[in-house]
Design an enzyme around this catalytic site. Structure first.
Site, PDB file in Angstrom:
ATOM      1  N   LYS A 155       5.981   5.579 -76.860  1.00  0.00           N
ATOM      2  CA  LYS A 155       5.347   6.234 -75.864  1.00  0.00           C
ATOM      3  C   LYS A 155       5.922   7.635 -75.344  1.00  0.00           C
ATOM      4  O   LYS A 155       6.908   7.632 -74.496  1.00  0.00           O
ATOM      5  CB  LYS A 155       5.382   5.337 -74.589  1.00  0.00           C
ATOM      6  CG  LYS A 155       4.034   5.340 -73.893  1.00  0.00           C
ATOM      7  CD  LYS A 155       3.818   6.557 -72.949  1.00  0.00           C
ATOM      8  CE  LYS A 155       4.478   6.746 -71.746  1.00  0.00           C
ATOM      9  NZ  LYS A 155       4.346   8.145 -71.139  1.00  0.00           N
ATOM     10  N   THR A 191      16.362   9.406 -63.618  1.00  0.00           N
ATOM     11  CA  THR A 191      17.116   8.047 -63.148  1.00  0.00           C
ATOM     12  C   THR A 191      16.134   7.148 -62.252  1.00  0.00           C
ATOM     13  O   THR A 191      16.236   5.842 -62.475  1.00  0.00           O
ATOM     14  CB  THR A 191      18.365   8.537 -62.307  1.00  0.00           C
ATOM     15  OG1 THR A 191      19.330   9.476 -63.370  1.00  0.00           O
ATOM     16  CG2 THR A 191      18.864   7.405 -61.941  1.00  0.00           C
ATOM     17  N   THR A 231      13.140   6.668 -62.772  1.00  0.00           N
ATOM     18  CA  THR A 231      12.276   5.919 -63.490  1.00  0.00           C
ATOM     19  C   THR A 231      13.112   4.791 -64.471  1.00  0.00           C
ATOM     20  O   THR A 231      12.361   3.689 -64.567  1.00  0.00           O
ATOM     21  CB  THR A 231      11.438   6.885 -64.660  1.00  0.00           C
ATOM     22  OG1 THR A 231      10.972   8.084 -64.201  1.00  0.00           O
ATOM     23  CG2 THR A 231      10.519   6.146 -65.563  1.00  0.00           C
ATOM     24  N   GLU A 234      18.919   6.369 -70.849  1.00  0.00           N
ATOM     25  CA  GLU A 234      19.649   7.550 -70.764  1.00  0.00           C
ATOM     26  C   GLU A 234      18.803   8.327 -69.828  1.00  0.00           C
ATOM     27  O   GLU A 234      17.889   8.759 -69.913  1.00  0.00           O
ATOM     28  CB  GLU A 234      19.429   8.252 -72.170  1.00  0.00           C
ATOM     29  CG  GLU A 234      19.809   7.695 -73.420  1.00  0.00           C
ATOM     30  CD  GLU A 234      21.611   7.645 -73.382  1.00  0.00           C
ATOM     31  OE1 GLU A 234      22.208   8.618 -72.602  1.00  0.00           O
ATOM     32  OE2 GLU A 234      22.203   6.798 -74.089  1.00  0.00           O
ATOM     33  N   CYS A 253      19.298  17.393 -70.544  1.00  0.00           N
ATOM     34  CA  CYS A 253      20.112  16.417 -69.735  1.00  0.00           C
ATOM     35  C   CYS A 253      21.703  16.620 -69.678  1.00  0.00           C
ATOM     36  O   CYS A 253      22.474  16.544 -68.775  1.00  0.00           O
ATOM     37  CB  CYS A 253      19.863  14.771 -69.932  1.00  0.00           C
ATOM     38  SG  CYS A 253      20.376  14.688 -71.723  1.00  0.00           S
ATOM     39  N   GLU A 302      19.978  16.161 -59.126  1.00  0.00           N
ATOM     40  CA  GLU A 302      19.737  16.731 -60.478  1.00  0.00           C
ATOM     41  C   GLU A 302      18.426  17.857 -60.251  1.00  0.00           C
ATOM     42  O   GLU A 302      17.211  17.283 -59.860  1.00  0.00           O
ATOM     43  CB  GLU A 302      19.324  15.729 -61.723  1.00  0.00           C
ATOM     44  CG  GLU A 302      19.010  16.641 -62.835  1.00  0.00           C
ATOM     45  CD  GLU A 302      18.908  15.475 -64.229  1.00  0.00           C
ATOM     46  OE1 GLU A 302      19.209  15.690 -65.043  1.00  0.00           O
ATOM     47  OE2 GLU A 302      18.004  14.706 -63.756  1.00  0.00           O
TER      48      GLU A 302
HETATM   49  O1  TXE Z   1      10.564  12.071 -66.021  1.00  0.00           O
HETATM   50  P1  TXE Z   1      10.030  10.585 -66.202  1.00  0.00           P
HETATM   51  P2  TXE Z   1       9.815  13.173 -65.035  1.00  0.00           P
HETATM   52  C1  TXE Z   1      14.963  14.066 -64.967  1.00  0.00           C
HETATM   53  C2  TXE Z   1      15.086  15.266 -64.366  1.00  0.00           C
HETATM   54  C3  TXE Z   1      13.378  15.278 -63.919  1.00  0.00           C
HETATM   55  C4  TXE Z   1      13.234  13.899 -63.527  1.00  0.00           C
HETATM   56  C5  TXE Z   1      11.698  13.527 -63.510  1.00  0.00           C
HETATM   57  O2  TXE Z   1      15.443  15.546 -63.135  1.00  0.00           O
HETATM   58  O3  TXE Z   1      13.030  16.347 -62.776  1.00  0.00           O
HETATM   59  O4  TXE Z   1      13.602  13.350 -64.490  1.00  0.00           O
HETATM   60  O5  TXE Z   1      11.102  13.802 -64.400  1.00  0.00           O
HETATM   61  C6  TXE Z   1       7.679   7.582 -68.688  1.00  0.00           C
HETATM   62  N1  TXE Z   1       7.461   2.919 -66.680  1.00  0.00           N
HETATM   63  N2  TXE Z   1      14.650  13.845 -66.194  1.00  0.00           N
HETATM   64  O6  TXE Z   1       9.283  12.533 -63.790  1.00  0.00           O
HETATM   65  O7  TXE Z   1       9.055  10.101 -65.351  1.00  0.00           O
HETATM   66  C7  TXE Z   1       7.033   8.924 -68.876  1.00  0.00           C
HETATM   67  O8  TXE Z   1       5.598   8.947 -69.028  1.00  0.00           O
HETATM   68  C8  TXE Z   1       7.758   3.342 -67.914  1.00  0.00           C
HETATM   69  C9  TXE Z   1      15.659  13.996 -67.121  1.00  0.00           C
HETATM   70  O9  TXE Z   1       8.982  13.810 -65.658  1.00  0.00           O
HETATM   71  O10 TXE Z   1      11.423   9.901 -66.185  1.00  0.00           O
HETATM   72  C10 TXE Z   1       7.873   9.623 -69.796  1.00  0.00           C
HETATM   73  O11 TXE Z   1       7.430   9.326 -71.135  1.00  0.00           O
HETATM   74  N3  TXE Z   1       7.787   4.600 -68.121  1.00  0.00           N
HETATM   75  C11 TXE Z   1      15.654  13.779 -68.441  1.00  0.00           C
HETATM   76  C12 TXE Z   1       9.434   9.159 -69.667  1.00  0.00           C
HETATM   77  O12 TXE Z   1       8.977   7.977 -68.791  1.00  0.00           O
HETATM   78  C13 TXE Z   1       7.509   5.585 -67.238  1.00  0.00           C
HETATM   79  C14 TXE Z   1      14.554  13.846 -69.256  1.00  0.00           C
HETATM   80  C15 TXE Z   1      10.192  10.050 -68.732  1.00  0.00           C
HETATM   81  O13 TXE Z   1       9.543  10.558 -67.726  1.00  0.00           O
HETATM   82  C16 TXE Z   1       7.290   5.213 -66.011  1.00  0.00           C
HETATM   83  C17 TXE Z   1      13.028  14.329 -68.279  1.00  0.00           C
HETATM   84  C18 TXE Z   1       7.204   3.708 -65.698  1.00  0.00           C
HETATM   85  N4  TXE Z   1       6.967   3.516 -64.495  1.00  0.00           N
HETATM   86  C19 TXE Z   1      13.424  13.924 -66.978  1.00  0.00           C
HETATM   87  N5  TXE Z   1       7.231   6.309 -65.204  1.00  0.00           N
HETATM   88  C20 TXE Z   1      16.785  13.526 -69.425  1.00  0.00           C
HETATM   89  N6  TXE Z   1      17.788  12.486 -69.290  1.00  0.00           N
HETATM   90  O14 TXE Z   1      16.795  14.130 -70.412  1.00  0.00           O
HETATM   91  C21 TXE Z   1       7.287   7.335 -66.204  1.00  0.00           C
HETATM   92  N7  TXE Z   1       7.647   6.903 -67.519  1.00  0.00           N
END
Ligand code: TXE
Length: 488
Positions: free
Chosen positions: A173, A228, A230, A248, A282, A385
């Site tokens: 996904k 984090t 999520t 991660e 990250c 972050e």
């Molecule tokens: O990421 P999400 P977001 C950090 C960064 C950013 C924040 C939020 O600080 O500002 O996270 O970003 C899926 N069940 N990073 O909201 O939502 C989503 O569809 C299952 C750090 O855009 O965490 C996507 O495929 N899946 C980082 C994936 O999770 C779910 C990279 C990541 O999106 C879900 C990105 C749920 N309930 C953001 N909700 C890194 N570590 O590199 C969302 N998703």
């Protein structure tokens, strides 16, 4: 306008509901494609395809699986420019960066695990003279792979490659914000002869498709990269179902620059480590900690280099800083800039959106690279972050204080340390609570080492043997050698 379909059982499929999401080009702020918006029924269809493909794929000799993955890697490499342009348009990152880093690294992920699997071995223990214990490692079944928007193809292949190499099938996904390279990957896999159902790509929102994938009872392995909050939500669903989980997540990584550091190199690499991909990696260093004796001189080198970073249209070859990924993300970053001022921060450069980048990008989501001084180490801007082109600079007095500052957040992903003192390098590396420490460098990657974070940055490790272990289930077989007392 193109609607990106799911890739299930080797075919392109609309979502069962027929719903779609808009896909924006961050550099222009305009919708440039649509993506199918999936839900539980689509995830289940993908699961069934993966489940049906599992017996054959897991029974395929490792050398054949390896060959197919290598073909996929070759095809991406051959089509590198198309992948890079798709990634740039989807994410807002400079096409130059996508072509030099993201896509080549995706190719190496596939090649690394395609060949690693040929060398995998298992452990054997002799138990006195009585028994042999050996460990079989078998693929776990259907893996659920959830990936983010910042390095879409790179992080997706980082999960797909070890999962498939080890003999699992998968439901992936990708982030709904950046679906385009995943769509190209599906086409590439089909053309390279990956059997239908081995890799299924289901698009859609996190709350819809992502949550359904996490909750699916047949998908017992979940590998996630993202925020984090999520990660915590995924763990809440997956943990009581006893799923195997790798998370991660975010970081608030320190760059620690000691008084004996190579100032030029530390300043140049800190610019890269803080601002690559507009700070949306990250591993980016978002807190630059500098020994008081070097602090002023460091800023005199560092700030002009940051001011010189060319913010521009990501499709132009000389652009160094492109757009950030979405309007919501741009607004989140601007919110932190406002907060930094309220918390007493002094903006040394940046701090706002740039003047018009060019006509094409006049409505795009850009933020100027920003350096902020004079913030307390425990203020929100230094603790949370931001994930954008924003870095704080803070002086420290001695090694203990530097280590305390480095460890003083909820995160523990990575750090970089700048010193010419070898003993200090070893000492500090050992004392920082994080998954990776770079000494006098940043982002040098060896795929054999374990990758991941401590504290709120992650659970589990990816990379090398760790990934192959994650995607396999060990089973001990104990064979009796001698009956005690019978054969001496
Ligand atoms: O990421 P999400 P977001 C950090 C960064 C950013 C924040 C939020 O600080 O500002 O996270 O970003 C899926 N069940 N990073 O909201 O939502 C989503 O569809 C299952 C750090 O855009 O965490 C996507 O495929 N899946 C980082 C994936 O999770 C779910 C990279 C990541 O999106 C879900 C990105 C749920 N309930 C953001 N909700 C890194 N570590 O590199 C969302 N998703």
């Amino acid at each position: 306008m193109r609607t990106i379909p799911n890739f299930i059982a080797g075919e392109e499929r609309e979502s069962l509901s027929g719903r779609t999401l808009d896909n924006y080009e961050p550099a222009t702020g305009e919708v440039y494609s649509r993506v199918t918006d999936s839900a539980a029924g689509d995830i289940h269809a993908a699961y069934l395809a993966a489940r049906d493909a599992f017996p054959d794929w897991s029974g395929t000799p490792a050398s054949d699986r390896s060959e197919t993955l290598l073909k996929i890697a070759d095809a991406i490499e051959k089509d590198l420019q198309r992948f890079a342009e798709a990634e740039s348009r989807d994410t807002g990152k400079p096409v130059r960066l996508a072509a030099a880093v993201d896509i080549p690294r995706a190719v190496s992920n596939l090649r690394f695990f395609a060949t690693a699997i040929l060398h995998a071995s298992s452990e054997l223990h002799t138990t006195d003279r009585e028994a042999l214990n050996f460990t079989l490692r078998r693929p776990r079944g259907v893996a659920g792979l959830i990936s983010p928007w910042n390095l879409p193809l790179y992080l997706l292949t980082w999960k797909i490659a070890p999962a498939l190499a080890a003999g699992n099938t998968a439901v992936a996904k990708p982030s709904e914000v950046t679906p385009m390279t995943a769509a190209l990957l599906g086409e590439t896999c089909a053309a390279a002869g990956l059997p239908p159902g081995v890799l299924n790509i289901v698009h859609g929102s996190g709350a819809g498709a992502g949550a359904a994938l996490t909750a699916h009872p047949g998908i017992t392995t979940i590998s996630f990269t993202g925020g984090t909050a999520t990660g915590a939500e995924i763990a809440r669903t997956a943990a009581p179902m006893f799923k195997k989980l790798a998370l991660e997540m975010g970081g608030k990584n320190p760059n620690i620059i000691f008084e004996d550091a190579d100032l030029e190199r530390a300043a140049e690499v800190s610019v890269q480590s803080s601002f690559s991909n507009q700070g949306q990696i990250c591993l980016c260093g978002s807190r630059v900690l500098v020994h008081r004796a070097l602090y002023d001189r460091f800023l005199q080198r560092f700030v002009p280099l940051v001011e010189n970073l060319k913010v521009g249209d990501p499709l132009e070859p000389d652009t160094v800083q492109g757009a950030v990924v979405s309007r919501a993300h741009r607004d989140k970053i601007l919110g932190y800039l406002k907060l930094a001022r309220e918390e007493g921060g002094r903006i040394l450069c940046g701090g706002s959106v740039p003047q018009q980048v060019n006509r094409r990008c006049r409505n795009g989501w850009f933020v100027r690279p920003t350096v902020i001084a004079d913030l307390a180490v425990d203020c929100r801007v230094n603790q949370e972050e931001i994930f954008g082109p924003v870095v704080t600079v803070t002086p420290f007095e001695n090694e203990n204080e530097a280590v305390d500052m480095a460890n003083g957040t909820r995160y523990g992903l990575a750090a970089s340390v700048w010193t010419r003192d070898l003993e200090r390098a070893h000492r500090v590396a050992e004392r920082i609570d994080c998954g990776t420490v770079w000494i006098n460098c940043w982002m040098l990657r060896d795929l054999r080492v374990p990758f991941g974070g401590m504290k709120d940055s992650g659970v589990g490790r990816e990379g090398g043997d760790e990934a192959l272990r994650f995607f396999t289930e060990p089973k001990n077989v104990c064979i009796r050698m001698n009956q005690p007392g019978r054969n001496g």
